[in-house]
Scaffold this motif. Structure first.
Motif, PDB file in Angstrom:
ATOM      1  N   TRP A 160       1.209   3.090   5.364  1.00 30.92           N
ATOM      2  CA  TRP A 160      -0.185   3.527   5.304  1.00 30.92           C
ATOM      3  C   TRP A 160      -1.147   2.342   5.431  1.00 30.92           C
ATOM      4  CZ3 TRP A 160      -3.076   2.281   0.740  1.00 30.92           C
ATOM      5  CH2 TRP A 160      -4.417   2.662   0.825  1.00 30.92           C
ATOM      6  N   ALA A 161      -0.998   1.335   4.584  1.00 32.41           N
ATOM      7  CA  ALA A 161      -1.983   0.251   4.502  1.00 32.41           C
ATOM      8  C   ALA A 161      -1.907  -0.740   5.661  1.00 32.41           C
ATOM      9  CB  ALA A 161      -1.831  -0.501   3.185  1.00 32.41           C
ATOM     10  N   GLY A 162      -0.831  -0.723   6.423  1.00 33.20           N
ATOM     11  CA  GLY A 162      -0.706  -1.659   7.541  1.00 33.20           C
ATOM     12  C   GLY A 162      -1.850  -1.558   8.538  1.00 33.20           C
TER      13      GLY A 162
ATOM     14  N   GLY B  36       7.333 -14.184   6.605  1.00 33.55           N
ATOM     15  CA  GLY B  36       8.705 -14.363   6.127  1.00 33.55           C
ATOM     16  C   GLY B  36       9.555 -13.106   6.253  1.00 33.55           C
ATOM     17  N   ALA B  37       8.969 -12.018   6.722  1.00 35.26           N
ATOM     18  CA  ALA B  37       9.708 -10.756   6.854  1.00 35.26           C
ATOM     19  C   ALA B  37      10.545 -10.734   8.117  1.00 35.26           C
ATOM     20  CB  ALA B  37       8.727  -9.580   6.861  1.00 35.26           C
ATOM     21  N   ASP B  38      11.630  -9.997   8.067  1.00 38.88           N
ATOM     22  CA  ASP B  38      12.472  -9.782   9.243  1.00 38.88           C
ATOM     23  C   ASP B  38      12.002  -8.575  10.039  1.00 38.88           C
ATOM     24  OD1 ASP B  38      14.618 -11.861   8.901  1.00 38.88           O
ATOM     25  OD2 ASP B  38      14.737 -10.852   6.953  1.00 38.88           O
ATOM     26  N   SER B  39      11.372  -7.623   9.353  1.00 40.28           N
ATOM     27  CA  SER B  39      10.801  -6.463  10.042  1.00 40.28           C
ATOM     28  C   SER B  39       9.628  -5.922   9.233  1.00 40.28           C
ATOM     29  CB  SER B  39      11.851  -5.371  10.262  1.00 40.28           C
ATOM     30  OG  SER B  39      12.394  -4.922   9.042  1.00 40.28           O
ATOM     31  N   ILE B  40       8.706  -5.296   9.959  1.00 37.97           N
ATOM     32  CA  ILE B  40       7.507  -4.704   9.358  1.00 37.97           C
ATOM     33  C   ILE B  40       7.283  -3.361  10.046  1.00 37.97           C
ATOM     34  CG2 ILE B  40       5.021  -4.964   8.971  1.00 37.97           C
ATOM     35  CD1 ILE B  40       5.454  -7.988   9.663  1.00 37.97           C
ATOM     36  N   VAL B  41       6.888  -2.365   9.292  1.00 38.43           N
ATOM     37  CA  VAL B  41       6.554  -1.061   9.864  1.00 38.43           C
ATOM     38  C   VAL B  41       5.205  -0.615   9.335  1.00 38.43           C
ATOM     39  CG1 VAL B  41       7.104   1.406   9.660  1.00 38.43           C
ATOM     40  CG2 VAL B  41       8.846  -0.170  10.398  1.00 38.43           C
ATOM     41  N   PHE B  42       4.385  -0.058  10.238  1.00 38.70           N
ATOM     42  CA  PHE B  42       3.211   0.687   9.790  1.00 38.70           C
ATOM     43  C   PHE B  42       2.971   1.841  10.758  1.00 38.70           C
ATOM     44  CE2 PHE B  42       0.940  -2.274  12.564  1.00 38.70           C
ATOM     45  CZ  PHE B  42      -0.124  -1.541  13.056  1.00 38.70           C
TER      46      PHE B  42
ATOM     47  N   GLY C  73       0.800  -1.219   0.000  1.00 36.47           N
ATOM     48  CA  GLY C  73       0.000   0.000   0.000  1.00 36.47           C
ATOM     49  C   GLY C  73       0.830   1.265   0.000  1.00 36.47           C
ATOM     50  N   GLY C  74       1.693   1.436  -0.963  1.00 36.30           N
ATOM     51  CA  GLY C  74       2.472   2.673  -1.072  1.00 36.30           C
ATOM     52  C   GLY C  74       1.563   3.886  -1.050  1.00 36.30           C
TER      53      GLY C  74
ATOM     54  N   HIS D 110      -5.077 -10.419   3.064  1.00 33.76           N
ATOM     55  CA  HIS D 110      -4.493 -11.079   1.892  1.00 33.76           C
ATOM     56  C   HIS D 110      -3.445 -10.182   1.231  1.00 33.76           C
ATOM     57  CE1 HIS D 110      -7.768  -8.677   0.118  1.00 33.76           C
ATOM     58  NE2 HIS D 110      -6.991  -8.633  -0.969  1.00 33.76           N
ATOM     59  N   PHE D 111      -3.518  -8.878   1.492  1.00 38.99           N
ATOM     60  CA  PHE D 111      -2.528  -7.962   0.907  1.00 38.99           C
ATOM     61  C   PHE D 111      -1.126  -8.190   1.463  1.00 38.99           C
ATOM     62  CE2 PHE D 111      -6.345  -5.279   0.091  1.00 38.99           C
ATOM     63  CZ  PHE D 111      -6.241  -5.269  -1.285  1.00 38.99           C
ATOM     64  N   TRP D 112      -1.045  -8.810   2.638  1.00 36.78           N
ATOM     65  CA  TRP D 112       0.302  -9.105   3.126  1.00 36.78           C
ATOM     66  C   TRP D 112       0.484 -10.591   3.448  1.00 36.78           C
ATOM     67  CZ3 TRP D 112       1.738  -5.763   8.003  1.00 36.78           C
ATOM     68  CH2 TRP D 112       0.960  -6.112   9.090  1.00 36.78           C
TER      69      TRP D 112
END
Length: 189
Positions: A52-54, A71-77, A22-23, A64-66
């Motif tokens: 934004w979309a987090g 499998g990610a090492d880090s996530i930001v929202f 969600g850019g 379903h968008f993520w």
């Protein structure tokens, strides 16, 4: 995958991969599961930017968008972008916080916590030397609106965006430049 192979063949060392959900310009979203597979195959760090979309991920129907985000090492929202939190409020999930500490830690004498083993020094989890107490902003949002109230707000915004996009698509003077991605779309007059 091809860019990583080409970079390594040219003697370059890729540092990691940043995927987007969600850019904030037109809602651009990567296939997180596919990107995670590439990161794993090459042994690279994967960061997911869902600034934004987090926030919409509190609604099960949008997760379903993520798909593959595990499998990610880090996530930001950033809850200040859609959940209504006061600016600034950013949430970061980190698989191995010690990686951040090892990368960002500085230990001048006045910051050492000698004799206090087991203390988590959050100043070592980011570039700034301190973390303001932002969690209270989220606590107030949850107390005031509840999880279902926040979900209803997000669902309303998505429905309103889809309705407006459909209306503008019928107008002669307007052209949709991008289809709605959650509550975001772009148009041209």
């Amino acid at each position: 995958d091809a860019a990583i192979v080409a970079d390594r063949a040219a003697g370059l060392l890729p540092a990691g991969i940043i995927a987007c959900v969600g850019g904030t310009s037109i809602g651009g979203t990567d296939d997180i599961a596919a990107v995670a597979a590439v990161a794993k195959r090459h042994g690279l760090y994967l960061h997911v930017d869902a600034a934004w979309a987090g926030s919409a991920m509190i609604c099960p129907e949008y997760r379903h968008f993520w798909a593959g985000v595990e499998g990610a090492d880090s996530i930001v929202f950033n809850p200040h972008k859609w959940l209504g939190a006061q600016f600034d409020c950013s949430i970061q999930f980190i698989r191995q916080p010690e990686d951040l500490v090892r990368t960002l830690a500085i230990k001048p004498e006045f910051l050492k916590t000698l004799g206090h083993d087991g203390i988590i020094n959050y100043s070592e989890w980011s570039v700034p030397l301190g973390r303001r107490f932002r969690a209270l902003k989220l606590w107030f949002l949850l107390r005031a609106y509840g999880l279902e109230g926040l979900r209803a707000m997000i669902r309303n915004h998505v429905a309103w965006s889809e309705g407006l996009a459909a209306r503008l698509a019928r107008e002669v003077d307007f052209e949709l430049v991008s289809e709605p991605m959650l509550s975001l779309f772009s148009f041209r007059h």
